[in-house]
Design an enzyme around this catalytic site. Structure first.
Site, short mmCIF file in Angstrom:
data_model
loop_
_atom_site.label_atom_id
_atom_site.label_comp_id
_atom_site.label_asym_id
_atom_site.label_seq_id
_atom_site.Cartn_x
_atom_site.Cartn_y
_atom_site.Cartn_z
N ASN A 152 0.81 -1.22 0.00
CA ASN A 152 0.00 0.00 0.00
C ASN A 152 0.84 1.27 0.00
O ASN A 152 0.38 2.32 -0.46
CB ASN A 152 -0.93 0.01 1.21
CG ASN A 152 -0.21 -0.31 2.50
OD1 ASN A 152 0.37 -1.39 2.65
ND2 ASN A 152 -0.24 0.61 3.46
N GLN A 180 -4.93 -3.81 -2.22
CA GLN A 180 -4.43 -2.81 -3.16
C GLN A 180 -4.39 -3.33 -4.61
O GLN A 180 -4.26 -2.53 -5.54
CB GLN A 180 -3.04 -2.32 -2.74
CG GLN A 180 -3.01 -1.54 -1.45
CD GLN A 180 -3.76 -0.22 -1.53
OE1 GLN A 180 -4.04 0.31 -2.60
NE2 GLN A 180 -4.09 0.33 -0.37
N SER A 200 -11.26 -4.86 -0.41
CA SER A 200 -12.22 -3.88 0.11
C SER A 200 -12.67 -2.93 -0.98
O SER A 200 -11.87 -2.45 -1.78
CB SER A 200 -11.56 -3.09 1.25
OG SER A 200 -12.50 -2.34 1.96
N HIS A 202 -13.75 0.19 -1.15
CA HIS A 202 -13.43 1.61 -1.23
C HIS A 202 -12.07 1.89 -1.86
O HIS A 202 -11.71 3.04 -2.09
CB HIS A 202 -13.54 2.28 0.15
CG HIS A 202 -12.42 1.95 1.09
ND1 HIS A 202 -11.39 2.84 1.35
CD2 HIS A 202 -12.17 0.87 1.85
CE1 HIS A 202 -10.57 2.31 2.24
NE2 HIS A 202 -11.01 1.11 2.55
N THR A 241 -26.67 -7.85 10.14
CA THR A 241 -27.51 -7.39 9.04
C THR A 241 -26.67 -6.96 7.86
O THR A 241 -25.68 -6.25 8.01
CB THR A 241 -28.38 -6.21 9.51
OG1 THR A 241 -29.14 -6.61 10.65
CG2 THR A 241 -29.32 -5.74 8.40
N CYS A 322 -3.70 4.23 7.81
CA CYS A 322 -4.01 3.75 9.16
C CYS A 322 -3.01 4.22 10.20
O CYS A 322 -3.28 4.17 11.39
CB CYS A 322 -4.10 2.23 9.17
SG CYS A 322 -2.54 1.41 8.82
#
Length: 389
Positions: A152, A180, A200, A202, A241, A322
């Site tokens: 990353n 990535q 992921s 996003h 959910t 992060c």
């Protein structure tokens, strides 16, 4: 020209078409995907399964091998925390690498405290692992090899096909953090036998809050118990959910990413222009295969934090999002052999399909002006120019 966004490895702008796909499940078809007894619930459930099909088609895998969750960090915790317990009769040894994302390293540190034997591989000055060292590190009691597909911070690509081959030959499972890689470089899971993989949405112009774990179906099923229990969502693998809009957006964003392939044109142009206009810069890992959108650059004797402060209209980073608030130098660059000072003088630029050549030209001009200004006011730079350093 307003704000310039060059921090796409941290997160990306959601695609307009992706947002359009998501909106009905926020306002109209807002049912719970588990409430299949009524129309709105069935509509939501159809959105979940349609996204699963889109992702399976993109990765050339089976829909039953995909499980949705909230993000790669959750996926990583699910996998790494499960293995020491699920495979304790086989062994207690997990292999990873010093340049992995903090989600991997922090989880490894946590399970190490609980008794798991963690071995972190070194990298060379380009951030590459030695495949022979990996092969030699695998022992009889090794239960997992956990190596990322793409770094990353530097964009360095690990040779995942070769890693998968070694793991298959040595009869050890291979878990790949492909956060990535997915959405930037095509991946065919029929050609590369990765056992477990996570990514992921996003990171490829999808929404935050949606991710997936791929678990290959094998004759001897891979044992990963649920980290989050609750209802019977995801066949009992991940309770809670369903985030229907996010999952629908994830499927659409990966579908679009496969149609709009990344190229290295912007990155290469950016690096060439910087080298023409600013002296004494270094491009980390330039000699090896990198992500087509990522450039990590050291500006000699110019602290990255100061550079970012003087460039308020440019969104860039000094490393992983992060740990961007950390005062420590990048663990990735340190593992590659850089000094603290050189690591502090490095910045990551990560581009997307929404960036333009005009933005790159403006960025280079601004960087040239600010770097020159900082250096002219720096006694250390003057000493360096006079050969005293």
């Amino acid at each position: 020209m307003g704000l310039m966004y060059f921090d796409n490895n941290a997160t990306t702008r959601i695609d307009d078409q992706v947002l359009a796909v998501m909106m009905p499940y926020l306002q109209e078809s807002y049912g719970n995907a588990s409430s299949v007894q009524h129309k709105l619930g069935r509509q939501a459930n159809h959105a979940i399964e349609n996204a699963r099909k889109q992702i399976a088609n993109s990765l050339n895998c089976h829909t039953k091998e995909l499980f949705f969750c909230s993000g790669s960090t959750e996926a990583i915790n699910t996998v790494l925390r499960a293995f020491p317990k699920a495979y304790k009769t086989k062994g207690n040894h997990i292999i990873s690498c010093k340049t992995e994302h903090k989600a991997i390293l922090s989880t490894c540190a946590a399970i190490h405290k609980e008794g798991t034997d963690i071995q972190l591989l070194d990298v060379d000055s380009n951030g590459s692992i030695n495949l022979k060292e990996l092969e030699n590190a695998i022992r009889e009691d090794t239960i997992l090899v956990s190596l990322m597909a793409a770094n990353n911070e530097t964009g360095v690509l690990h040779p995942i096909a070769e890693i998968a081959e070694i793991c298959t030959r040595k009869d050890v499972l291979f878990f790949c953090d492909a956060t990535q890689w997915i959405g930037k470089i095509p991946l065919d899971l029929q050609k590369i036998p990765i056992d477990i993989l996570c990514f992921s949405a996003h990171k490829f112009h999808g929404p935050k809050g949606a991710a997936a774990i791929f678990i290959r179906r094998k004759s001897k099923p891979i044992q990963i118990p649920a980290l989050i229990v609750g209802g019977n969502q995801e066949s009992g693998f991940r309770g809670g959910t369903y985030a229907v809009p996010q999952i629908a957006g994830m499927g659409e964003s990966l579908f679009l990413s496969n149609k709009k392939q990344y190229t290295s044109e912007l990155r290469d142009y950016f690096e060439e222009e910087l080298q023409k206009n600013i002296p004494d810069i270094s491009i980390h890992a330039k000699a090896v295969n990198r992500l087509p959108n990522t450039s990590n650059i050291q500006f000699l004797h110019v602290r990255g934090a100061e550079l970012m402060t003087k460039l308020p209209d440019m969104c860039i980073s000094s490393g992983s999002a992060c740990v961007s608030g950390s005062r420590d130098p990048s663990h990735v660059l340190k593992a590659m052999g850089l000094s603290d000072e050189d690591a502090f003088c490095s910045l990551r630029f990560s581009f997307s399909r929404h960036n333009t050549i005009l933005e790159i030209d403006r960025a280079v001009e601004l960087l040239k002006n600010v770097v020159t200004q900082i250096r002219e006011q720096s006694p250390i730079w003057q000493m360096y120019k006079e050969g005293l350093l």
